[in-house]
Design an enzyme around this catalytic site. Sequence first.
Site: not given
Ligand code: ITT
Length: 201
Positions: A158, A16, A14, A74
């Site tokens: 973050d 994202k 959520p 991702d």
């Molecule tokens: P979806 O695959 O369902 O999109 P996910 O959270 O599992 O959700 P990812 O596999 O891409 O997605 O993992 C990304 C992780 O990287 C996320 O869960 C955070 O731990 C970290 N991350 C990515 N972007 C971030 C951000 O803007 N701020 C903080 N942590 C972030």
Amino acid sequence: MSAPSALVFATNNPSKITDLSAMTQSAGVELLTLADLGLVCIPEETGGTFEANALIKARAVAALAPNYTVVADDSGLCIDALDGAPGVDSAIFMGEDTPYSVRNAEILRMLASAENRAARFVCVIAAVFPDGRDCTTRATIEGQIALAPAGENGFGYDPIFFVPHLGKTIAELTQEDKNAISHRGKAFREMLKVMKASEFK
Ligand code: ITT
């Protein structure tokens, strides 16, 4: 050519959705979630790279919603002193149910004696179009692992990601300020540009 008027966002995170919603609203694009379409999709992220995993997620949802343009994200935190970890495994680092307060404290402990605290967030946005074609965009934000967590905004890592030129962690930024500089903001804006400029349909 113009960007699609609606995009399906293939994510179960959520936070994202919150990040992207702010940008699609200002671009006049409707952002549909899996819940909006009554879809459940949790593909295994076996790709090993941000590009491969983003495409796995976008293609899995495109197979369920073939008339839509589907985007997926991702992303992850890559820390130089940890040889790029947690990287593509950021979501599952220490276990996906482990609170980020615990994960962030562990990263600070692992870096306690590190001289090099350089790190970057990486984001790859994949898009799959109704005609079956796909493309990806990638962006990063460079920063430092903070000495202590700070801030309540954002999500995940973050609070420990310090942006030197702002003198703040990302968790201390507003949504608008995060999107202006973040890996996700830059990669998604680039994707919107690609869509506008291309013949993808
Ligand atoms: P979806 O695959 O369902 O999109 P996910 O959270 O599992 O959700 P990812 O596999 O891409 O997605 O993992 C990304 C992780 O990287 C996320 O869960 C955070 O731990 C970290 N991350 C990515 N972007 C971030 C951000 O803007 N701020 C903080 N942590 C972030």
